[in-house]
Structures are given as structure tokens and as C-alpha cells.
Design a protein around this motif. Structure first.
Motif, PDB file in Angstrom:
ATOM      1  N   TYR A  33     -27.443 -29.692 129.626  1.00 14.72           N
ATOM      2  CA  TYR A  33     -28.783 -29.795 129.032  1.00 14.72           C
ATOM      3  C   TYR A  33     -29.869 -30.182 130.030  1.00 14.72           C
ATOM      4  N   GLN A 236     -33.223 -23.436 122.347  1.00  9.62           N
ATOM      5  CA  GLN A 236     -33.623 -22.875 123.635  1.00  9.62           C
ATOM      6  C   GLN A 236     -33.290 -23.804 124.796  1.00  9.62           C
ATOM      7  N   VAL A 237     -32.421 -24.767 124.546  1.00  7.91           N
ATOM      8  CA  VAL A 237     -31.992 -25.621 125.648  1.00  7.91           C
ATOM      9  C   VAL A 237     -30.522 -25.304 125.944  1.00  7.91           C
ATOM     10  N   PHE A 238     -30.298 -24.635 127.044  1.00  5.70           N
ATOM     11  CA  PHE A 238     -28.945 -24.242 127.421  1.00  5.70           C
ATOM     12  C   PHE A 238     -28.096 -25.465 127.728  1.00  5.70           C
ATOM     13  N   SER A 239     -26.879 -25.496 127.232  1.00  2.00           N
ATOM     14  CA  SER A 239     -26.018 -26.625 127.574  1.00  2.00           C
ATOM     15  C   SER A 239     -25.616 -26.531 129.052  1.00  2.00           C
ATOM     16  N   LYS A 240     -25.330 -25.339 129.519  1.00  2.00           N
ATOM     17  CA  LYS A 240     -25.039 -25.173 130.951  1.00  2.00           C
ATOM     18  C   LYS A 240     -26.324 -24.720 131.656  1.00  2.00           C
ATOM     19  N   ARG A 242     -27.720 -25.456 134.298  1.00  2.00           N
ATOM     20  CA  ARG A 242     -27.745 -25.210 135.750  1.00  2.00           C
ATOM     21  C   ARG A 242     -27.794 -23.729 136.102  1.00  2.00           C
TER      22      ARG A 242
ATOM     23  N   ASN B  10     -19.100 -28.674 127.755  1.00  2.00           N
ATOM     24  CA  ASN B  10     -20.134 -27.892 128.423  1.00  2.00           C
ATOM     25  C   ASN B  10     -20.509 -28.429 129.813  1.00  2.00           C
ATOM     26  N   VAL B  11     -19.779 -29.399 130.292  1.00  2.75           N
ATOM     27  CA  VAL B  11     -19.956 -29.775 131.704  1.00  2.75           C
ATOM     28  C   VAL B  11     -19.098 -28.878 132.602  1.00  2.75           C
ATOM     29  N   ALA B  12     -18.227 -28.106 131.977  1.00  2.00           N
ATOM     30  CA  ALA B  12     -17.315 -27.260 132.748  1.00  2.00           C
ATOM     31  C   ALA B  12     -18.063 -26.097 133.378  1.00  2.00           C
ATOM     32  N   ALA B  60     -28.505 -17.471 122.789  1.00  2.00           N
ATOM     33  CA  ALA B  60     -28.475 -18.324 123.977  1.00  2.00           C
ATOM     34  C   ALA B  60     -27.658 -19.589 123.795  1.00  2.00           C
ATOM     35  N   THR B  61     -27.627 -20.118 122.579  1.00  2.00           N
ATOM     36  CA  THR B  61     -27.005 -21.428 122.364  1.00  2.00           C
ATOM     37  C   THR B  61     -26.328 -21.501 121.001  1.00  2.00           C
ATOM     38  N   ALA B  64     -28.852 -22.166 118.278  1.00  2.00           N
ATOM     39  CA  ALA B  64     -29.498 -20.944 117.801  1.00  2.00           C
ATOM     40  C   ALA B  64     -28.578 -20.185 116.849  1.00  2.00           C
ATOM     41  N   THR B 206     -19.757 -20.612 125.031  1.00  2.00           N
ATOM     42  CA  THR B 206     -20.243 -21.406 126.168  1.00  2.00           C
ATOM     43  C   THR B 206     -19.333 -22.592 126.462  1.00  2.00           C
ATOM     44  N   MET B 211     -20.989 -18.749 130.358  1.00  2.00           N
ATOM     45  CA  MET B 211     -22.082 -19.357 131.101  1.00  2.00           C
ATOM     46  C   MET B 211     -23.191 -19.801 130.138  1.00  2.00           C
ATOM     47  N   GLY B 212     -23.542 -18.909 129.244  1.00  2.00           N
ATOM     48  CA  GLY B 212     -24.554 -19.200 128.243  1.00  2.00           C
ATOM     49  C   GLY B 212     -24.509 -18.058 127.258  1.00  2.00           C
ATOM     50  N   GLN B 236     -34.531 -14.931 120.691  1.00  2.00           N
ATOM     51  CA  GLN B 236     -33.100 -15.030 120.974  1.00  2.00           C
ATOM     52  C   GLN B 236     -32.474 -13.670 121.269  1.00  2.00           C
TER      53      GLN B 236
END
Lengths: 343, 343, 343, 343
Positions: A33, A236-240, A242, B10-12, B60-61, B64, B206, B211-212, B236
């Protein structure tokens, strides 16, 4: 034989540097995020680029960037002025109305895609400010470069922003092709935006070599606060994050965004110039970014398509050709050669 | 030394096959907004996967996916039932309320993250059906696997769906960890969804190596029609859709989604089992997917963090540990070893 | 024989003085939309009543007053705290969600209809302030008198408002029975509202002798500005406003509102006291305004209804009786007599 | 000396019969929210008037009637076609956008306030049906009588409705001056509405002798179901509904609505005819209901105002005069006499 596609700049692939940045970002775990290192760095990179404190919100699409921006600028009972050919009015399925809670887009007459100061002044004068039955002037949305392939000169942007601010309005810039405008004008990002009075910018990267990365750039902290929540609430906030931030970083790194856009612009200039010399072809607007609008005989349109060239027929013989960053001189010349045989 | 991150899935990073698919999709121009070959193929791939005609909307998420799904299932005056710990209620900043035009989420008591048929029956009975002052039961949203790391057995899904349908409601499944549920239960995608009565699924990728890329999977054409416009209006619909479709395709190709989720599940089982044997650690819920919830002494939490392990302290000594697809046995054992020294 | 109706205070007719004021307002033409003399005068009358500069917005219903008030106090991503039995949460078909663009009502535990300072403090502490996935504390809505027939003492109102303001929240008071609270407490309108920290009041008159006239009373000019447009946009600005303003003026003229409410309160006290002495009847809440809540044997409820008394059975043997301004001692005693025969 | 007010028909007082009906309704208690005898009877009265099964929803204002009607006819991603001078577009502060969740009003060119079939056909043809980036044609809103004082002949209404229905759209009629249209045309309520294809009617009574009573008349039960909740949620369901229902009943009783409107129309005809004969005055539209639009020298406008006549200067020398039901021949002649002295 496959020909180049002039249908839109979003038919193009992803620029090499962007793809490499995505791959590079894929190293081990990273906070979600937007708390990751790339995303944090992105804030500073954009600060450098815009020579100011800014807040950047990466989002999935230009439509999201535009609609979220406007939602932070107008109350639900506001009027949002834009040109009658504005993408937000014409091609986003009512996103602005949705995100703003039902604000009203007020389309204004344009010339070559540009709204004049005089036109805006008249619109405000007739808006019924203070009359409860009328939606109230709240925001101005300018597209830079415009939907007709032109740009707003900086003094015109400033004059429009000044007028808007005098009436308590905020200014949004739809920069789906902001890079093309900046490259075409040779003007800095700061001069094109906040120094001229722009409050919020939709910074487009997807049309300019990114994979799926646009950004809201905010020059006012109060607006940024609201967008923190509005973006999340909009999915609209991607978890990944980066991987989206990496695209944006790669795009601005070393001026890549201007290089890509400059190449696209030069190809459009070449294309427009070549087409304009053809019998029966009329150039409809100055070619100032990477879009060419011409009136062309139906026979020529059909012929180009038959030969595999992607072009958009907008009806009434009006044809749009867009040169993405990956279009080369040979692609343009191939189209011009084909068109000549169809004169 | 860097330790594995159990903070969230989702830190992966992105799974190798997904990244390769993105790179492969980057070949020359392709039509935008889902008209490209990969996106078209994706529709069929998901049809095969779900053994039915489906419509897939890549978004995207997960937020969404959830909010758009619900917007197609409830009128603005509807009640959407979910568990009191549902992500849509608790962690999406009111996205469901925004997208539905102000429908009301009604949180229901849960046990191990699951809502029982009896609970839903009582809620409907007390809802005031037909009374104009009451929001009207419109949709049920089930999370599969749940926010407490458990799954709904198929008969329970079916019973809940049947009850909902009897009362004219539609059923949404939040499948942010659908893959983990399917892998954990060894049940087909079809059996877990439409065969049990689910109308719309948020298919999460994700958290499982993409990736997203999340997707709305619709089993009812009428709902799909509305979503065509709602997704666009929500910003979206990616212009370069192929890169999102490619991720989704890679994830389901050859059962990768189940392989990745299965690995994650196994690591969670190992972790849960190991933690459960420690002095002063209490396993709070059955470990049925890739999440472990424990009560743990503050000293142990702090110690793990001091040693570089990412874990979420939810307050009151409750700790959540999530095992993403890239967690290995060594990562789990390292954490268990560290925890043992903190007993 | 027709008996008095204790079903609700809105089954009552219109007070004589109100009807006379309507008739008196019907003299010749008058400017529309609040520009008439009565409506202008009303602003000053309410200013006098509240001993402050106020803005009054007459609206059609209490639901409109509440939802419009809240729409001016919270962003769409806000949390609005209220009691779990609040009318805005329970009985307005999601009006608050609609008018606010999807803000979230957060129901809090109550005792006798009242939310305690401690309860609110805990809710704010657990709200996740500043975390983007969480709706943000924006407003507190207190009902005065409450949905359980009690009142908030002034010190409690002040403490709740202080706490809310400390956290940047605004305070709305749902005063559907504000007159009953003021009359019951013997406290001035100012002391009950802005002096204690209330930002916006829904001033109910319909339940207290008016025909169809509630009002939003605003103590903050910035909020009033937004409401000017929000009310119009909601179809809540009467073109022949004078007839609604006349009702409100008549209600406050010479303290009529307190007289009517006082009478209603006294009858409730008499009723509550009488019922409380009956075998098998349990008074559930203190009777502080014009509502009586009792647990009563089913036989007694049915018997009262069979004899023509309007009462609301809320399920589980809980019965609500409301005394409107037109209920007389004889009406109350008739009900008590009947109840006694049903002991 | 006080002169008649031609400013608008909502400056007029309430017709005697309406006021008497209100007073008559004030007899003892009655069930709230439309469950009373008058409101129940009203459903049948309107059924008789419209020679059909209808559902009537009394609301506070014409804006509410219009916006609620549209909210039941269009999805949030819909386009609502109306004339460029439509009240819903121009004078309701974005109510339609608010109630529909952000649908888009598409203003169409008009002649004398009327939209032609050809104009609508072109608009639909250019709407981009099925293209996700475009709001989708969902509803047509016709104003009868129009904002320019004219009426749509029945065949034109039918042709417009047919065209709309062919494209899956629904039709709303804004009947703020429906009575004037019906009286002027001598056509039945049924012929003007559902028999010609209208799906929902805003039936205006406030401008035609009521105090504050407009109604949504629905000819389709599915739409009525949704409006039950939408009206409540909008704060548009009066608790003491009987007093609004009584107004509507009195208005239609014995054809009063047509008598009042007929008188208003005759006075407008007299006024238009008289003004049209004056030097320097140009009648701008046919006078078919109770509105007269003229171009008039500024000196004359000022002179009329100085003599106490209420008229609306719309800018550019265009003046609107409205004759309410209470305007008498003497009032008209007094204005004409005054105007003559200002030639």
C-alpha cells in the motif's frame, strides 16, 4: 505484413526501461500500500521533477486519476467546467459524476481543443453564482495536451487559472498526454502546472510507455489528505504498490518521459506534415503533440485500413492518427506511402 | 539478517511465471481496453476453469472487485449482509457504500470468521422486509477463505445461498484468498461458487503471486452487462489490459494458482502447528488457509519483531501471521525457533 | 368507541395555532423559496429563540433534516457515530448513507438510549484514525430526547461534544423530540445545543403540533452555505415556503412548542407511572419525555388493541406508547383503566 | 397600490378548496406515512383520473418528484435526455445527478421548448450504445407544458416515447404545469401520459393552487416498488401524509385542477395577445399554457417594475410573465394599460 498501429497511444507496448524497473522491483518482500521504498522514493522524485512539495497518488487509469482529482475539488453541488470535447465529459462513462457524488460537468465551446479565457468568463458570468437552484462554479478541468492534439500555452493556462481562482474555483489538469505537451513546448513540469496555478494534475504515463500507471499529483496538502481516503475507497490503492511506483519512477528517471514523448511528437509532426501535402487531405488542427486529425476521403481511410494501418474514423470523414513512443520514421513513411497511392 | 515477512500475503513478490507472462505480453501493439488477444482468451480460460459461461472483469484491487460486485447486486436502499469481521466492512474505507450509492452493510456475528445459516435467518427475519423505513435485504457477501483463516464448507455455502435466494437476495463471494480456500478444501472452482449458488465472485490473484490483478467473475449475464459500464466509470478498465489479463492467465495456467496457494497453506499449517505447541501461545482459530491467528505474550511479539519477523499485532495480544506463496519451510522454522527462545 | 392513539406522536392532528398561522399566511402573493416575509422573519425568531446567529432551513421531514445535516458534517469517507437504536441508523432507510455519499454509520452501545462518553472514547480509539483503509471519525449524532424516551443531561451533551471536537469531529443533534427534551429538562434551547457544543440541530416540529415542518438549525455559517445548495438539490426547498415557515413560527411563538411538549410529557409521566403499578408490567426506561416503554403480557397488548388503543408492539413483549400533545388525562386514564382489567 | 405578481405561479396563494381540505383533514388522529384514509383514497382517485392502475407518491416539491422519478428510470451510468432549457437540467441544482447516483443529463436542442423526434433520434445515434466509455441512453424527460410556455401535441409525445422505448429507454414527464397543458389541449390525463407511452409523471400541484404538494404518478409496478424505498430514503415521505394527500385530492376533485389551470391559461392568452400588439414588444413563443415570453424594451421592463408588477427579466431583454390561477382579467388589463404608457 503487419503495419504500425496509429489507433491510439495505448496500443503501444511497455518501454524497455519500465519493464526492467518492474522486474527489478520484484526482489523479496516489501511493505504494501505504498509503504515500500520505491513508493516512498517516488514522492521525492516527483518533488524534484515538479520543484515543489507534492503528493503523488499512483492509480490504475487516467479515468481514475481524473475522477478522483475532481472529487477532491468540487462539492456534489458544484459545476466543473471543461471543453466540450474533454475526455472526462465524453469518454469516461460518467466517472466524474460518480466520484464527485453528482457534480455537473459543464462543457464549454473550444477551438482546437482549447477553452479560451473569454469563454470561461462568460460561463461563470452566466452560472448564477449564489443562486440555490444552480450548481456552483467549483472547478475547471484543462486537458494538456488537448483532445485535438494541441497545447495550451503557459500564459493561457495562467490566465485561465487566475480567472478560476478569482471565483473561488480550483483547477485540475488532465495530463493524459502531459509528457507530450511538456516535450512539445519545452517547458518544465513546474511551469506547466503549479507555477501557472494548477492545483491538481493527472499525470499520465500509461500512454507514454508505462504498463498501467497514472498518477495524481497534488500541490495542496489539504487536497492530499482527502485523496488518501478517496483513493482507498475507490479501490485505487494497489497492495503491491511498488510495481506501479517503479513504472512511474522509471518513466521520469533521466527524463525518459520527455524522450519518449518527444519521439512520439516528432513522428506526429512528420505524419501531419506528410498527410497535409496530400490531395484531398485537410489537416484539421495544428499538430502540437502526438495526434494528427485530418479530413480524408473515405476511400483513403478504407485503403489504409485494408493495408493494415490502425486509424480511427471519427465519423464525417474525420480521422485521428496517434503516434505512440514506439512509432519510427519508417512506420510513418510507410503510411504516407500507402496514402499517396490512395490519393 | 533479513527474515521472512509474515505481515500479509501482499508483501510477497510476483511469482516467476506471472512476471514471464507480463514480459511475453509485451510484444508489439495490441488493442486496448480488453480487445486484445490475451484478454479475449482469458474469458475462455476462466470459462474452462469454472466449467461455465462466465464474464471476467480484471480490476486493479480486491477492494475494487468487491465494491463493484456489490454495486451490481444491491439497489442503493439495500442491506448487504456480511460478517462483522468482513474486509468489506472493516478495511475498505467504505468502498462498498461508495460504489453502491449508499447501501448499508449489516455486520453479522461470526464464529471463526463464518456466518451461520441461523444467524442470517434471524437477520432477515428482523430486517423489516417491505417496511419503507428499513433498508431491504439485497445481498449476502461471504468471504472464502474467511478473515479468520478458515473456510466455509460447500454445504454451508449452499445453505447460505439458498436462504439468500429464497429471500430474493444475491450472493457475492469475496475470494481475496479463494485460491487458498480451493486448495485447502480440494474443491473445484465451480463447486465452490455457482454450483453452490454464488452469483458473483471476487477472484483474488494479487495475494497469490500476481502483481496487481484481481477479477470479478460473473455467472449471470445481466449482472455482467451492468458491470461493463460500472467498471469503466470506476476507472477500473486498464487501457493496456493485456498486461493484467496475462497475469490472471498465468495464475490459472496449469493450476499454478492452486500450487501457490497450496504451498502457502502448508506453511501456515506448519506455522500454526508449531506455534500451538509453545508455552503461552493459544491458537485462536483453525488454520484452514494461509493465515494463523494466535494469542501470544507481548514479550514474544516484541521479540519476534526485534529479530526482524513481520507480524501484525491486532491489539489485545492477538497476532496474525500470513504465509504468502514464497514462504519456505526454513522461514517458518526460523520463526518457530525464534519464538521458542521467547517462551 | 374511538380511543386515543398512542401509536406515535405523528398520528396527532395539527395544533390550532399552527393551522391558523397557515391560513393567515394565505393572503395574496408572496415571493417563493424563502424570500417571503414570514420566512425572513423566521430566521430572526429562531435567532431569538437560540440567543445566537443561526440559519434555519425548513424541510419536509425529520429524515431530511437529519440526513442533510449529516451531509454537511462528514466527507463521504467519514464515520458517523450514533447509538445502536438511533433513528438515523434504524428507521430512515439509509437516508444518511444516501445524502452523505456513502459515509458509514457506526452504531454504539447505548443505555436507555444514551451513548456514554466512555463508549464514544473507545470507539474513536479503535477507529484507526489516519489509516487509509478505515472510514475516519467525522461526526457524532445524538438524539435528544432519545429513542428510548430519555434525555441527555446538559453536562453529558457537553462532554460528548468536547470529546468529538477534540478529535476534529462535528456534532449533530437529532431533535425530533427536542421540544420534549427542552420542556422536560427546563433548559433553554441555547443551553441544550450550541452552548454545549452542538453544531447542527434537527429541530422537529411535526411530532409536536405542526403539519409537516421540521428545520435544520445551523450554528456555523460555513455549514449553512453548503446546506443552501444541498437542500435545494435534495428537493427540500418549498416554493411556497411561507406555509412551512408559518408553521415553525407558530410553534415557537409565545413558547407554544414548550407548552405542547410539556403537556405530552406530563401525560407520558402519568401513563408510565400508572402502567408501572400494574401487575406484570415492567417499565423499561425512565420516562423523561413523551414516550413510555414497557414489557407487558401479550394478553394485555392484545386486549388494549381490541379496545381500540393504538400501541406499538416492538417484539419480545416490548411495547411503546407515545403521548402526543393532544392526549388528555382522560385518554391516559382510559388506557390505564383498560389495562387494569387485563392484568 | 399593490399590483398582481406575474413573477411565477408559485408566488400565488393556496386555492380555497385546498385550504378547506387541509382543515377538514385535521380531525383527530390518523395513521402516519400514508396509511391514513385520505392517502389511501388518493390512490384510487388518481387511478380514476388516469383511467389506470397507478401508484401515487406525494412529495414536497417538483424537484423531488423529478429527481426521484429519474432515479427509478436510469442506472448511474445512464444518459437522461432532456431539452437544453429543461428545469431538471437548469434549475434544480443538480438534483437529478444526486438522486441517480451520477447519471448524466444530456441537453438537446429545442424549439419553443420542445425536443423533436429527429433531434432525439440523432442523439441516440451518436450516443455510442454499447461502448463502455459512454453513458448509455436510459431515459427521456419531457416537460409538459414546456419551459417556454408551449405544449407537446399528443402525437409528438407518442412518437418520442416510441422512439425511446425502441431503444430500451424509459420516459419521464415533468408535469410541473401538467394541468395547464391538459387544460390547454383539452386532452385527458391518460391520453397525455401512459396511453402515449409515458412511464412516470411528475404531477405538479403546487404551482396550480396547492400549498406544497407534488406527486409522482407511476404507471409501472416495478418502478413503484423501488420508489417506495427511494422516497423514504430521500426524506420525502411525510409522517402526516394526510395533509399532503388532502391537497392533491382537493386539486383533482371535480376537475378543480383543470378549472384553475384553465383560468391561468386564459389570462396568459389575454396577456400575450395584448403585449403582442404593443410597439417594440415581440412575442417569443406561442402562448399555450400560462406563461408569456416577450422581448421588451428595458424601459418598459423597468417601468412595469416601478409600478409594482412582478416580472422576470431573463437577460437580453427577454421577459417572462406567468399567470397563476388567481390572476384576474383586471390584473392583466392593469399590466397592459401600464405597458401601453411605456411604449
Amino acid at each position: 505484413m503487419a503495419q504500425a498501429d496509429f489507433y491510439s497511444d495505448n496500443v503501444a507496448p511497455v518501454a524497455g526501461a519500465v519493464l526492467r524497473a518492474i522486474v527489478a522491483a520484484n526482489a523479496g518482500p516489501a511493505a504494501g500500500y505504498g509503504a515500500d521504498a520505491v513508493s516512498q522514493r517516488l514522492q521525492r522524485r516527483f518533488g524534484d521533477l515538479f520543484e515543489a512539495e507534492v503528493r503523488v497518488f499512483p492509480v490504475a487509469t487516467g479515468t481514475a486519476a481524473n475522477a478522483l482529482s475532481l472529487s477532491a475539488l468540487t462539492p456534489p453541488y458544484g459545476a466543473v467546467y471543461c471543453s466540450s470535447v474533454a475526455h472526462i465529459h465524453d469518454s469516461e462513462c460518467g466517472a466524474a459524476e460518480f466520484f464527485t457524488g453528482g457534480a455537473k460537468l459543464v462543457p464549454l465551446p473550444e477551438q482546437d481543443g482549447r477553452v479560451s479565457v473569454e469563454t470561461l468568463r462568460e460561463a461563470i458570468a452566466g452560472a448564477g453564482v449564489g443562486r440555490p437552484q444552480k450548481v456552483q462554479p467549483a472547478a475547471l478541468s484543462l486537458t494538456q495536451g488537448t483532445e485535438r492534439g494541441t497545447v495550451y500555452p503557459v500564459p493561457q493556462v495562467r490566465a485561465l487559472c487566475d480567472l478560476a481562482h478569482e471565483h473561488g474555483m480550483k483547477v485540475h489538469m488532465d495530463g493524459a498526454r502531459f509528457a507530450n505537451a511538456a516535450a512539445g513546448m519545452g517547458v518544465s513540469a513546474a511551469d506547466l502546472t503549479w507555477r501557472a496555478g494548477v492545483d491538481v494534475l493527472s499525470f499520465g504515463a500509461t500512454k507514454n510507455g508505462a504498463m498501467g500507471a497514472d498518477a495524481i499529483v497534488v500541490f495542496d496538502p489539504a487536497i492530499a489528505e482527502a485523496l488518501t481516503y478517496r483513493c482507498r475507497r475507490a479501490g485505487q490503492v494497489f497492495s503491491k504498490m511498488r510495481f506501479v511506483s517503479a513504472q512511474l519512477e522509471a518513466i521520469v528517471e533521466g527524463g525518459l518521459w520527455l524522450d519518449l514523448a518527444g519521439q512520439a511528437n516528432r513522428m506526429a509532426a512528420r505524419l501531419g506534415s506528410g498527410l497535409g501535402r496530400l490531395q484531398g487531405v485537410e489537416l484539421l488542427h495544428p499538430v502540437e503533440i502526438n495526434e494528427v486529425f485530418v479530413r480524408m476521403p473515405p476511400r483513403m481511410v478504407e485503403g489504409l485500413r485494408a493495408r493494415g494501418f490502425g486509424v480511427v474514423d471519427r465519423g464525417g470523414g474525420i480521422v485521428r492518427l496517434v503516434t505512440a513512443f514506439d512509432i519510427a520514421e519508417g512506420d510513418v513513411d510507410a503510411l504516407l506511402d500507402a496514402a499517396r497511392t490512395l490519393e
